[in-house]
Design a protein around this motif. Sequence first.
Motif, mmCIF file in Angstrom:
data_model
loop_
_atom_site.group_PDB
_atom_site.id
_atom_site.type_symbol
_atom_site.label_atom_id
_atom_site.label_comp_id
_atom_site.label_asym_id
_atom_site.label_seq_id
_atom_site.Cartn_x
_atom_site.Cartn_y
_atom_site.Cartn_z
ATOM 1 N N PHE A 1 1.447 -0.932 -0.227
ATOM 2 C CA PHE A 1 0.107 0.118 -0.213
ATOM 3 C C PHE A 1 0.629 1.258 -0.220
ATOM 4 O O PHE A 1 0.689 2.218 -0.611
ATOM 5 C CB PHE A 1 -0.939 0.024 1.413
ATOM 6 N N GLN A 2 1.979 1.028 0.625
ATOM 7 C CA GLN A 2 2.705 3.157 0.877
ATOM 8 C C GLN A 2 3.389 3.341 -0.240
ATOM 9 O O GLN A 2 4.132 3.651 -0.500
ATOM 10 C CB GLN A 2 3.717 1.984 2.519
ATOM 11 N N GLY B 1 -1.637 11.876 -1.913
ATOM 12 C CA GLY B 1 -0.323 10.726 -1.845
ATOM 13 C C GLY B 1 -0.096 9.955 -1.304
ATOM 14 O O GLY B 1 -0.758 9.341 -2.271
ATOM 15 N N GLN B 2 0.504 9.452 -0.546
ATOM 16 C CA GLN B 2 0.765 7.966 -1.012
ATOM 17 C C GLN B 2 0.363 7.670 0.649
ATOM 18 O O GLN B 2 0.328 8.036 1.684
ATOM 19 C CB GLN B 2 1.997 7.865 -0.647
ATOM 20 N N VAL B 3 -0.515 6.285 0.586
ATOM 21 C CA VAL B 3 -0.519 5.392 2.253
ATOM 22 C C VAL B 3 -0.026 5.572 2.645
ATOM 23 O O VAL B 3 1.897 5.462 3.143
ATOM 24 C CB VAL B 3 -1.021 3.782 1.680
ATOM 25 N N SER B 4 0.309 6.321 4.164
ATOM 26 C CA SER B 4 1.108 5.969 5.144
ATOM 27 C C SER B 4 1.180 5.256 6.374
ATOM 28 O O SER B 4 1.646 4.323 7.127
ATOM 29 C CB SER B 4 1.550 7.761 6.080
ATOM 30 N N ARG C 1 -11.414 -6.200 16.453
ATOM 31 C CA ARG C 1 -12.144 -7.508 16.972
ATOM 32 C C ARG C 1 -12.643 -7.876 15.460
ATOM 33 O O ARG C 1 -13.480 -9.126 15.019
ATOM 34 C CB ARG C 1 -13.275 -6.584 17.487
ATOM 35 N N GLN C 2 -12.365 -7.438 14.355
ATOM 36 C CA GLN C 2 -13.649 -7.893 13.421
ATOM 37 C C GLN C 2 -12.345 -8.254 12.184
ATOM 38 O O GLN C 2 -13.003 -8.767 10.900
ATOM 39 C CB GLN C 2 -14.497 -6.302 12.347
ATOM 40 N N GLY C 3 -11.221 -8.324 12.657
ATOM 41 C CA GLY C 3 -9.870 -8.861 11.498
ATOM 42 C C GLY C 3 -9.898 -7.860 10.433
ATOM 43 O O GLY C 3 -9.905 -8.697 9.118
ATOM 44 N N ARG C 4 -10.637 -6.171 10.182
ATOM 45 C CA ARG C 4 -10.590 -5.898 9.352
ATOM 46 C C ARG C 4 -9.810 -4.813 8.968
ATOM 47 O O ARG C 4 -9.480 -3.956 10.003
ATOM 48 C CB ARG C 4 -11.804 -5.343 8.512
ATOM 49 N N ILE C 5 -9.456 -3.337 7.892
ATOM 50 C CA ILE C 5 -9.508 -2.393 7.555
ATOM 51 C C ILE C 5 -9.890 -1.659 7.620
ATOM 52 O O ILE C 5 -10.937 -1.413 7.158
ATOM 53 C CB ILE C 5 -8.212 -2.507 6.658
ATOM 54 N N ASP C 6 -9.964 -0.063 8.839
ATOM 55 C CA ASP C 6 -11.123 0.545 8.960
ATOM 56 C C ASP C 6 -10.695 1.504 7.711
ATOM 57 O O ASP C 6 -12.149 1.974 7.332
ATOM 58 C CB ASP C 6 -11.246 1.320 10.371
ATOM 59 N N SER C 7 -9.567 2.221 7.768
ATOM 60 C CA SER C 7 -9.267 3.265 6.590
ATOM 61 C C SER C 7 -7.690 3.264 6.024
ATOM 62 O O SER C 7 -7.128 2.379 7.029
ATOM 63 C CB SER C 7 -9.806 4.601 7.845
ATOM 64 N N ILE C 8 -7.643 4.086 5.640
ATOM 65 C CA ILE C 8 -5.831 3.883 5.194
ATOM 66 C C ILE C 8 -5.775 5.476 5.684
ATOM 67 O O ILE C 8 -6.478 6.603 5.864
ATOM 68 C CB ILE C 8 -5.992 4.056 3.528
#
Length: 91
Positions: A6-7, A21-24, A31-38
């Motif tokens: 991602f970065q 820009g680029q993901v930092s 708890r859910q085992g997922r990505i909430d935001s970048i």
Amino acid sequence: MKISDFQTKDVINIVDGRKLGQVSDLELDLRQGRIDSIVVPNYSRFFGLFGSGTDVVIPWRNIVKIGTDVVLVRIDDAKVYRTEEEDVQVR
């Protein structure tokens, strides 16, 4: 996909065509085992030294497409910011 993958990708807002820009960093929901935001640093800083110290936090639901070189996002209101002070208080 790894965080390091991602970065290296540019984040582009498809609403106005702006490069954000680029993901930092990624914010995770353990708890859910997922990505909430970048998280994308705000490039109004001068070489990262001077500036307001804000990040653009983009919810995962706003990601339209993840390509080989770019992440396309839809942000109608680009004022989704988090300051470094808020980040320190959360941790």
